[in-house]
Design an enzyme around this catalytic site. Structure first.
Site, PDB file in Angstrom:
ATOM      1  N   CYS A 100       0.634  -1.155  -0.048  1.00 47.26           N
ATOM      2  CA  CYS A 100       0.063  -0.026  -0.126  1.00 47.26           C
ATOM      3  C   CYS A 100       0.760   1.458   0.166  1.00 47.26           C
ATOM      4  O   CYS A 100       1.412   1.788   1.028  1.00 47.26           O
ATOM      5  CB  CYS A 100      -1.127   0.007   1.039  1.00 47.26           C
ATOM      6  SG  CYS A 100      -2.058   1.501   1.244  1.00 47.26           S
ATOM      7  N   CYS A 120      -0.695   4.219   1.974  1.00 46.09           N
ATOM      8  CA  CYS A 120      -0.579   4.135   3.240  1.00 46.09           C
ATOM      9  C   CYS A 120       0.918   4.520   3.743  1.00 46.09           C
ATOM     10  O   CYS A 120       1.090   4.984   4.939  1.00 46.09           O
ATOM     11  CB  CYS A 120      -0.734   2.866   3.744  1.00 46.09           C
ATOM     12  SG  CYS A 120      -2.097   1.929   3.049  1.00 46.09           S
ATOM     13  N   ASP A 121       1.901   4.218   3.336  1.00 44.73           N
ATOM     14  CA  ASP A 121       3.150   4.044   3.712  1.00 44.73           C
ATOM     15  C   ASP A 121       4.226   5.115   3.167  1.00 44.73           C
ATOM     16  O   ASP A 121       5.230   5.157   3.611  1.00 44.73           O
ATOM     17  CB  ASP A 121       3.770   2.795   3.519  1.00 44.73           C
ATOM     18  CG  ASP A 121       2.687   1.672   4.133  1.00 44.73           C
ATOM     19  OD1 ASP A 121       2.059   2.293   5.303  1.00 44.73           O
ATOM     20  OD2 ASP A 121       2.965   0.353   3.960  1.00 44.73           O
TER      21      ASP A 121
END
Ligand code: NDP
Length: 493
Positions: A182, A185-186
Site C-alpha cells: 500500500c 498508506c506508507d
C-alpha cells in the site's frame, strides 16, 4: 513407426491431463449442485423463523454496494457486511479517471458516495465480518466475527481480491518494516528514500504516482520486456526525473537490519545475473488473489480459486447464492465492471426471491421477527495534535491509553478508526483511546520527531501504540476486528 507410437503416446497423455482437469473442475460443481438440490427453499418455513433477512451481501466494494443500492431500492431489507476492508480496494487508491461521467474522482470519495447512496435507499451497512455460512440448510445460516448469527434467503458474495505477495525470503520478515502493498498508506515513511516497485501493471504505475512526492527515487522492476500498464501512465512515469523503469528484473531476496529493509537481490532474467542493491523500501504490485476462503469449500471455483457462475447469470453453483466483482472475475477487474455485476447479481436475487414466492410485502412479516440489532455503539476519539498534548494525555496519563496513528488523506490508514471508536465506547471505563493524524503532524514536524519521545519506530500506518502509566507496552500495525481488539487489550488490563 516408432515416431508414430511416440505421437500417439503424447496425445494420450495430453488428452488424459485435459480430461482429468475437467473432471476435477466438474467434481466441485457437482458437489455443490448436489448440496443445492437437497435444499427445500420452503418460503413458509422461512417466514416462521426468527432473524431471517431476505438478502445479505458479503463485501462493500463497488460490487457489494451497487447490489445493495438496487436491492434496497426494490424495497427489500438488505444487510451489507463491510468485512476487513470497508468499501473495498478503491479506498486504497488515489484518483480514478475512468469512471464514466467523471473525469477524475478520489477512490475514497467515490466509495463513500456509493455507500451513502445505498443507505439513502434503506440498505444497512454493518461494520463486521462474516466468518461462517452454512449452505446445507435454507435459509442459509450466517455467523459474524462479532458473534451475531442470523439466516438469509439470498446471498451475494462480493469479497473481492487481495494483493499478491512474492513469497521470497525476507518478505514476511520485513512486512511492514519496508515491504508493503500500500503506497498510499506508507509513502510518508519513505521521505527522501530510495524504493523499488515489483510489477508492471496499472497498480504499479499508480504506486509510482503516489510515491513520487516523497521519495528520492522510485524504480519499477518489471519481469518482462514490456509493461501491462496503460501507455499514458508509462509515459507519465518516464517524465519524472526521479522515476525509472527496468525490464527483465525480478526481486529474489529481501535483506534488512532487523528493523527495516536495507537491500534486495535483483535477478536479471535476460543476462541471468544477480545483483545486490541497497534499498529502503519494497512495494509490491503484482496482481491479486480472490478472497474465497469463506466459500471455496461449498461453491464451485476455477483452478485459480475464482467463483464459477451459471451461464450468463451471477448465480453460483448453489441456488440463491450469487457473486459479483473480483471474486468471480479474473479478467476485467475494473470497478465499473464490478459495479455492473453487482447490479446483475441484485436483479438475479430479485428473480430468485420472486420465483420462490417472496415479495417486498412479505418482507414486512420477516421484519417483525428480526430481532438482531446491528447498530454499532461508538464514540468520537480525542485527537492529539501537539507534543504538549502528547505529554499530557499520553506520556503523563495514568492507566491504559491506546494511541491510534492514522492519516486522513490515506483511507487505508483509517481502517482501524471505526473499530477503535466502537471499542472505546465498550471499554470506556478501563481504556482511553486517542488518535493522531500523521498528515497534520507531518506539516509541522518530521514524523520521526513525533514518535521519538516514546521511543517507538512507526514504519507503517495505521499503527496502535499501547501505553500504561505513560510507558509503552506494545506497538502493532495488525488490523483487528472489534472482538479481536477487545481480547488484545484485555491482556494489558
Ligand atoms: P495486473 O495483473 O494488470 O499486473 C500485474 C503485474 O505484476 C504484471 O506486470 C505482472 O507481470 C507482474 N507480476 C505478477 N506476478 C509477478 C511476480 N511474481 N513477480 C514479478 N512481477 C509479477 O495487476 P494490477 O493490479 O496492476 O491491475 C489489475 C487490474 O486493475 C487491471 O485490469 C488494471 O488495468 C486495473 N487497474 C486500473 C487502474 C486505473 O485504471 N486507474 C489502477 C489499478 C489497476 P507479467 O506481465 O509478466 O504477468
Amino acid at each position: 513407426m516408432q515416431r508414430l507410437n511416440k505421437i500417439v503416446l503424447f496425445l494420450f497423455v495430453l488428452i488424459s491431463i485435459v480430461i482429468g482437469f475437467r473432471l476435477m473442475k466438474t467434481k466441485a460443481q457437482r458437489q455443490s449442485r448436489t448440496l443445492s438440490k437437497n435444499l427445500s427453499y420452503d418460503l413458509g418455513y422461512a417466514l416462521r423463523q426468527d432473524n431471517v433477512v431476505p438478502v445479505t451481501i458479503v463485501g462493500s466494494g463497488p460490487a457489494g454496494l451497487s447490489a445493495a443500492l438496487y436491492i434496497a431500492r426494490i424495497g427489500m431489507k438488505v444487510l451489507t457486511f463491510t468485512g476487513p476492508v470497508p468499501r473495498g480496494q478503491l479506498t486504497q487508491t488515489t484518483y480514478i479517471d475512468n469512471w464514466p461521467g467523471t473525469e477524475s474522482v478520489l477512490g475514497v470519495n467515490l466509495m463513500n458516495d456509493m455507500q451513502k447512496h445505498a443507505e439513502h435507499f434503506g440498505a444497512t451497512i454493518v461494520n463486521d465480518t462474516i466468518t461462517k455460512i452454512d449452505f446445507s440448510t435454507w435459509p442459509f445460516e450466517v455467523q459474524t466475527d462479532e458473534g451475531y448469527s442470523f439466516k438469509t434467503m439470498a446471498l451475494i458474495v462480493a469479497t473481492g481480491a487481495t494483493p499478491k505477495v512474492l513469497g521470497i525470503p525476507g518478505e514476511s520478515e520485513y512486512w511492514g518494516k519496508g515491504v508493503t502493498t500500500c503506497a498510499i498508506c506508507d509513502a510518508f515513511f519513505f521521505r527522501n528514500k530510495e524504493v523499488v516497485i515489483a510489477g508492471g501493471g496499472d497498480s504499479a504505475a499508480e504506486m509510482v504516482f503516489e510515491l513520487i512526492p516523497y521519495v528520492k527515487k522510485v524504480t519499477l522492476l518489471v519481469r518482462k520486456g514490456s509493461m501491462k500498464a496503460s501507455q499514458s501512465s508509462q509515459q507519465k512515469i518516464l517524465s519524472y526525473p526521479n522515476a525509472a523503469i527496468e525490464y527483465y528484473k525480478e526481486i529474489k531476496e529481501i535483506y534488512g537490519n532487523g528493523q527495516t529493509v536495507t537491500a534486495i537481490d535483483v535477478y536479471d532474467n535476460k543476462t541471468k545475473s544477480v545483483q545486490r542493491r541497497p534499498i529502503d523500501g519494497v512495494f509490491l504490485a503484482i496482481g491479486h488473489d480472490p478472497n474465497n476462503k469463506l466459500v471455496q469449500a461449498d461453491l464451485a471455483v476455477d483452478e485459480h480459486g475464482y467463483l464459477l457462475m451459471q451461464g450468463r447469470s451471477q448465480e453460483t453453483s448453489i441456488r440463491g447464492v450469487f457473486a459479483a466483482g473480483e471474486i468471480q472475475d479474473p479478467y476485467y477487474r475494473q470497478a465499473i465492471v464490478a459495479a455492473g455485476e453487482g447490479v446483475r447479481a441484485a436483479l438475479d436475487v430479485k428473480e430468485f426471491l420472486y420465483e420462490i414466492g417472496f415479495s417486498p410485502e412479505l418482507g414486512v412479516q420477516l421484519q417483525k421477527h428480526f430481532f438482531q440489532d446491528f447498530s454499532n455503539d461508538s464514540m468520537q476519539l480525542q485527537e492529539i495534535v501537539t507534543t504538549q498534548e502528547l505529554e499530557k494525555y499520553v506520556l503523563k496519563a495514568k492507566g491504559l491509553v491506546v494511541l491510534d496513528v492514522y492519516a486522513d488523506d490515506c483511507p487505508g490508514c483509517m481502517k482501524m478508526l471505526p473499530v477503535l471508536e466502537a471499542v472505546a465506547s465498550k471499554l470506556k471505563d478501563s481504556v482511553t483511546v486517542l488518535k493522531t493524524n500523521m498528515t497534520k503532524i507531518s506539516k509541522t514536524i518530521h514524523p520521526k520527531l513525533w514518535y521519538e519521545p516514546y521511543n517507538v519506530q512507526i514504519r507503517r500506518i495505521p499503527a496502535m501504540v499501547i501505553f500504561k502509566d505513560g510507558k509503552v507496552l506494545d506497538m502493532t500495525t495488525k488490523l483487528f476486528s472489534k472482538r479481536e481488539l477487545i481480547e488484545y487489550l484485555q491482556k494489558f488490563l
